[in-house]
Write a protein that holds these residues in place. Structure first.
Motif, PDB file in Angstrom:
ATOM      1  N   ALA A   1      27.463 -30.454  14.685  1.00  0.00           N
ATOM      2  CA  ALA A   1      28.415 -30.641  14.081  1.00  0.00           C
ATOM      3  C   ALA A   1      29.131 -32.162  14.459  1.00  0.00           C
ATOM      4  O   ALA A   1      29.125 -33.113  13.601  1.00  0.00           O
ATOM      5  N   GLY A   2      29.260 -32.005  15.714  1.00  0.00           N
ATOM      6  CA  GLY A   2      29.453 -33.291  16.350  1.00  0.00           C
ATOM      7  C   GLY A   2      28.653 -34.671  16.294  1.00  0.00           C
ATOM      8  O   GLY A   2      29.245 -35.480  15.786  1.00  0.00           O
TER       9      GLY A   2
ATOM     10  N   VAL B   1      29.342 -35.626  12.299  1.00  0.00           N
ATOM     11  CA  VAL B   1      30.404 -36.290  12.175  1.00  0.00           C
ATOM     12  C   VAL B   1      30.487 -37.709  12.920  1.00  0.00           C
ATOM     13  O   VAL B   1      30.982 -38.653  12.139  1.00  0.00           O
TER      14      VAL B   1
ATOM     15  N   VAL C   1      34.007 -19.728  14.557  1.00  0.00           N
ATOM     16  CA  VAL C   1      33.678 -21.031  14.350  1.00  0.00           C
ATOM     17  C   VAL C   1      33.315 -21.587  15.749  1.00  0.00           C
ATOM     18  O   VAL C   1      32.313 -22.420  16.169  1.00  0.00           O
ATOM     19  N   GLU C   2      34.102 -21.045  16.746  1.00  0.00           N
ATOM     20  CA  GLU C   2      34.148 -21.519  18.175  1.00  0.00           C
ATOM     21  C   GLU C   2      32.788 -21.338  18.668  1.00  0.00           C
ATOM     22  O   GLU C   2      32.331 -21.909  19.559  1.00  0.00           O
TER      23      GLU C   2
ATOM     24  N   SER D   1      47.581 -21.334  14.380  1.00  0.00           N
ATOM     25  CA  SER D   1      46.465 -20.576  14.415  1.00  0.00           C
ATOM     26  C   SER D   1      45.425 -21.205  14.353  1.00  0.00           C
ATOM     27  O   SER D   1      44.498 -20.831  13.347  1.00  0.00           O
ATOM     28  N   THR D   2      44.931 -22.147  14.968  1.00  0.00           N
ATOM     29  CA  THR D   2      43.656 -22.933  14.755  1.00  0.00           C
ATOM     30  C   THR D   2      42.346 -22.553  14.789  1.00  0.00           C
ATOM     31  O   THR D   2      41.661 -22.145  13.856  1.00  0.00           O
TER      32      THR D   2
ATOM     33  N   LYS E   1      28.286 -26.445  17.626  1.00  0.00           N
ATOM     34  CA  LYS E   1      29.275 -27.736  17.929  1.00  0.00           C
ATOM     35  C   LYS E   1      28.467 -29.070  18.081  1.00  0.00           C
ATOM     36  O   LYS E   1      29.210 -30.085  17.532  1.00  0.00           O
TER      37      LYS E   1
ATOM     38  N   LEU F   1      32.707 -32.356   5.727  1.00  0.00           N
ATOM     39  CA  LEU F   1      32.991 -32.808   7.018  1.00  0.00           C
ATOM     40  C   LEU F   1      34.118 -31.962   7.620  1.00  0.00           C
ATOM     41  O   LEU F   1      34.396 -31.910   8.832  1.00  0.00           O
TER      42      LEU F   1
ATOM     43  N   LEU G   1      41.482 -24.944   6.009  1.00  0.00           N
ATOM     44  CA  LEU G   1      40.638 -24.249   6.979  1.00  0.00           C
ATOM     45  C   LEU G   1      41.520 -23.759   8.015  1.00  0.00           C
ATOM     46  O   LEU G   1      41.462 -22.656   8.464  1.00  0.00           O
ATOM     47  N   ARG G   2      42.487 -24.623   8.408  1.00  0.00           N
ATOM     48  CA  ARG G   2      43.112 -24.418   9.882  1.00  0.00           C
ATOM     49  C   ARG G   2      44.173 -23.201   9.327  1.00  0.00           C
ATOM     50  O   ARG G   2      44.869 -22.931  10.278  1.00  0.00           O
TER      51      ARG G   2
ATOM     52  N   HIS H   1      39.214 -20.564  15.251  1.00  0.00           N
ATOM     53  CA  HIS H   1      38.471 -19.412  15.057  1.00  0.00           C
ATOM     54  C   HIS H   1      37.418 -19.140  15.926  1.00  0.00           C
ATOM     55  O   HIS H   1      36.719 -19.678  16.402  1.00  0.00           O
TER      56      HIS H   1
ATOM     57  N   ALA I   1      50.055 -23.014  11.249  1.00  0.00           N
ATOM     58  CA  ALA I   1      49.425 -23.992  11.595  1.00  0.00           C
ATOM     59  C   ALA I   1      48.840 -23.999  12.764  1.00  0.00           C
ATOM     60  O   ALA I   1      47.593 -24.510  13.079  1.00  0.00           O
TER      61      ALA I   1
ATOM     62  N   LEU J   1      32.824 -29.463   9.427  1.00  0.00           N
ATOM     63  CA  LEU J   1      32.049 -29.810  10.723  1.00  0.00           C
ATOM     64  C   LEU J   1      33.215 -29.970  11.814  1.00  0.00           C
ATOM     65  O   LEU J   1      33.171 -29.711  13.000  1.00  0.00           O
ATOM     66  N   ILE J   2      33.960 -30.785  11.345  1.00  0.00           N
ATOM     67  CA  ILE J   2      35.219 -31.147  12.185  1.00  0.00           C
ATOM     68  C   ILE J   2      35.903 -29.967  12.752  1.00  0.00           C
ATOM     69  O   ILE J   2      36.382 -29.978  14.139  1.00  0.00           O
ATOM     70  N   ASN J   3      35.988 -28.905  11.911  1.00  0.00           N
ATOM     71  CA  ASN J   3      36.631 -27.584  12.522  1.00  0.00           C
ATOM     72  C   ASN J   3      35.912 -26.874  13.568  1.00  0.00           C
ATOM     73  O   ASN J   3      36.649 -26.146  13.808  1.00  0.00           O
ATOM     74  N   ARG J   4      34.947 -27.526  13.724  1.00  0.00           N
ATOM     75  CA  ARG J   4      34.203 -26.844  15.015  1.00  0.00           C
ATOM     76  C   ARG J   4      34.508 -27.132  16.156  1.00  0.00           C
ATOM     77  O   ARG J   4      34.165 -26.781  17.034  1.00  0.00           O
ATOM     78  N   GLN J   5      35.418 -28.160  16.000  1.00  0.00           N
ATOM     79  CA  GLN J   5      36.333 -28.648  17.413  1.00  0.00           C
ATOM     80  C   GLN J   5      35.326 -29.065  18.618  1.00  0.00           C
ATOM     81  O   GLN J   5      35.518 -28.594  19.784  1.00  0.00           O
ATOM     82  N   PHE J   6      34.291 -29.774  18.346  1.00  0.00           N
ATOM     83  CA  PHE J   6      33.658 -30.481  19.302  1.00  0.00           C
ATOM     84  C   PHE J   6      34.231 -31.439  19.996  1.00  0.00           C
ATOM     85  O   PHE J   6      35.396 -31.767  19.677  1.00  0.00           O
TER      86      PHE J   6
ATOM     87  N   LEU K   1      40.922 -29.773   5.791  1.00  0.00           N
ATOM     88  CA  LEU K   1      40.745 -29.300   7.276  1.00  0.00           C
ATOM     89  C   LEU K   1      42.204 -28.574   7.328  1.00  0.00           C
ATOM     90  O   LEU K   1      42.419 -27.542   7.970  1.00  0.00           O
TER      91      LEU K   1
END
Lengths: 320, 324
Positions: A24-25, A28, A14-15, A8-9, A21, B120, B212-213, A11, A6, B123-128, B209
């Motif tokens: 996406a932000g 959301v 994706v980063e 290894s969050t 970002k 969602l 994905l993680r 990516h 868990a 989207l959230i997985n993009r860690q904004f 989520l």
């Protein structure tokens, strides 16, 4: 191990772009705002006067009042400002409030006994379920129990039954035992529903505590029970607390059994709130006030439980 | 009864009933109670409670399902009617329509929740910045009491005073009092789906989520080396590796939606007419309004067998997906 996977969050892919970002932000945040809008509306309605609550178009700006809360808690019978003006002095704080804000009191309200029922039934069943659940989970986690998988599955399957269906025989059984509409009856029922969750969740938590700790304690001359009390329980305390909160939330929120099996004596908040009636129909500010008070602990718990949420709502089937 | 057996990939996903890898279990005797005695002592109270509050009533219900008991006429002697209740139910067109309504609700609601929840999660997985705060906000609805939710949405949906109709009319120009979300045959089923999705899409999101993680970075890194496009990475890495989690979410949501009673009872109580009458509402009416205990016991058993059977078949499929 569960934890390592868990962790290894992030990516690298994706980063990548800051623009992605930002998009996406904002999506959301937009969704989150739409999601909490209904809740905000209810909290606001609790501070409206009766006439503001049913105004058209719906009022976004309004003069806040405590009418909803006063109506929710009042134990007095119906009163109007005229009536209060005629009362002999001295004027109580309550009369003053009603006069100053030109309130109409719809009372008397039963909210306090209902709230007390929710507390007693909620905490009672939570305590029992967590107690029984901890013992069973420990046994399932540490000892060889014949047919352990079948027993665990049996414990889980008791949750698959629709509550409306279970309510029929429970109702008949409770009638025989004089348990209908009693707090004890509801506590036992909610304990039975919660214990399955408690066993499953706690087994997961206890599995994660290395067995070596207890074994060392046993070598040192502790008995099993001492090892459990002095070594395992302190380690499991976070898990036990999280489990307790999940059980509490369940009994706090439960509606189907409550509405079918209670009518007065043991009625909890969920079946009560929708039927808070003022003069000329539903007293929306009072309903909203009750909803707000009812929901506040849940909101706090949600924030507290963030880390364990996934486990709790999936029966421990998915661990983070 | 079939057991839900081994499941799913990474070892932090297990399913109810799964056997854990064998541990070195020592049954030895230390001072005090023997381990075996403790094991029984610890498990027995839970099992006893579940037997008393779940199994005994279930057995009683099975017995009642063969009788014509009606609690509003309980002075009548208990008469056994064999399988009459079951044949009555299965040959009743209304019951089939209710089952259809329920199936439509379960399918549309779960589908919508999976789409929104998965979206969602991506989207959230993009860690904004601030993602954990907004995630918590999104998670709030599912922690609330369905009764309270059903109740306050009733206020929001009031045609005359509710903000929902007002907002719709602001954007579309339709007069707000010209339609009622909970009172119209064409709208009511969608209203239920809407509120249910509002409440439970976050649940699917949370499970996705976790999925994905759980995908290790190196797979994406390898894909990057192979110059796979983002689109290609999504279709050949992200989606397939999240599927078991998605299926788990579908399983849990479908069972819950199939049993759904509280929210619907408050929002529409099955109406208008019977457009939103889910089987659980039918069951409640038969049992607690018409007091047809024998009949409703039979219906309850049919429902239980349906959920149980469907869940077991689904888990088998789930295992196949995992093994692929």
């Amino acid at each position: 191990m569960t934890a390592t996977v868990a962790k290894s969050t992030a990516h690298s892919i994706v980063e990548s772009t800051p623009r992605a970002k930002a998009v996406a932000g904002s999506l959301v945040i937009l969704y989150a705002l739409i999601t909490i809008l209904p809740l905000v509306w209810i909290v606001a309605t609790a501070f409206k006067s009766q006439s503001d609550a049913i105004a058209y178009p719906p009022k976004v700006l309004f003069q806040p009042t405590l009418e909803g809360y006063v109506n929710l808690f009042t134990v007095r019978t119906r009163q109007t400002p005229d009536f209060i003006a005629k009362l002999p002095p001295p004027e109580t704080w309550y009369d003053k409030l009603v006069r100053q804000h030109d309130m109409v009191i719809a009372g008397p309200s039963k909210v306090v006994p209902r709230f007390v029922n929710s507390l007693i039934i909620g905490f009672g069943s939570t305590f029992l379920a967590v107690f029984l659940g901890t013992l069973a989970a420990y046994a399932f986690s540490r000892f060889r129990i014949p047919l352990a998988d079948d027993l665990l599955f049996f414990i889980l399957s008791t949750r698959m039954m629709p509550p409306v269906a279970v309510a029929i025989p429970i109702y008949l059984m409770y009638r025989q035992l004089n348990l209908t509409d009693t707090r004890l009856g509801m506590i036992l029922l909610y304990t039975a529903v919660n214990v399955s969750l408690a066993v499953w969740l706690l087994k997961g938590f206890i599995d994660e505590i290395p067995r070596e700790y207890e074994e060392a304690a046993l070598v040192d001359g502790y008995t099993r029970l001492q090892a459990l009390r002095k070594v395992v329980l302190p380690q499991a305390v976070t898990g036990i607390a999280a489990t307790a909160i999940f059980c509490l939330i369940f009994s706090w929120n439960e509606y189907a059994f409550a509405v079918l099996l209670t009518s007065g004596e043991a009625q909890t908040m969920p079946p009560f709130i929708p039927f808070i009636i003022g003069e000329g129909g539903q007293d929306w500010p009072a309903v909203a006030a009750a909803t707000t008070l009812f929901v506040v602990p849940i909101v706090l718990f949600t924030v507290l439980l963030r880390k364990h949420l996934l486990r709790g709502i999936t029966f421990g089937a998915v661990r983070k | 009864m079939d057991k839900m057996t081994t499941i799913l990939q990474p070892d932090h996903v297990t399913i109810p009933g799964v056997s854990e890898p064998a541990k070195s279990r020592t049954t030895r005797r230390v001072r005090g109670l023997s381990d075996r005695a403790i094991a029984w002592l610890f498990v027995a109270p839970t099992i006893a409670l579940l037997l008393a509050i779940n199994i005994f009533p279930l057995v009683w219900m099975i017995r009642l399902s063969f009788t014509s008991l009606n609690l509003s006429m309980s002075y009548l002697p208990l008469r056994f009617v064999g399988l009459d209740n079951f044949t009555d139910i299965l040959s009743d067109e209304d019951v089939w329509i209710r089952l259809q309504t329920t199936a439509q609700f379960v399918i549309s609601s779960v589908a919508l929740q999976v789409v929104i929840g998965f979206g969602l999660a991506l989207l959230i997985n993009r860690q904004f910045r601030g993602h954990s705060f907004w995630t918590t906000m999104i998670l709030l609805p599912m922690m609330l009491s369905p009764a309270v939710v059903g109740n306050f949405w009733t206020l929001l949906f009031q045609p005359q005073i509710g903000p929902f109709n007002y907002l719709i009319s602001l954007f579309t120009g339709v007069p707000p009092s010209s339609f009622s979300m909970t009172g119209e045959v064409a709208l009511a089923p969608w209203t239920i789906v809407l509120v249910d999705t509002w409440m439970w899409a976050p649940y699917v999101m949370l499970i996705c989520l976790a999925g994905l993680r759980s995908i290790p970075d190196y797979i994406y890194e390898a894909a990057e080396v192979d110059r796979a496009s983002a689109w290609r990475q999504f279709w050949s890495i992200t989606l397939p590796m999240t599927v078991p989690f998605l299926m788990l979410a579908v399983l849990f949501r479908a069972i819950e939606n199939f049993k759904m009673f509280d929210m619907v009872n408050l929002l529409t109580s099955g109406g208008p007419g019977s457009t939103t009458e889910l089987v659980s509402i039918t069951l409640k009416r038969a049992a607690f309004e018409k007091w047809r205990t024998g009949y409703s016991s039979a219906l309850a058993i049919i429902l239980f067998v349906t959920v149980f059977g469907a869940a077991n078949i689904y888990v088998k499929v789930l295992n196949k997906v995992k093994q692929r």
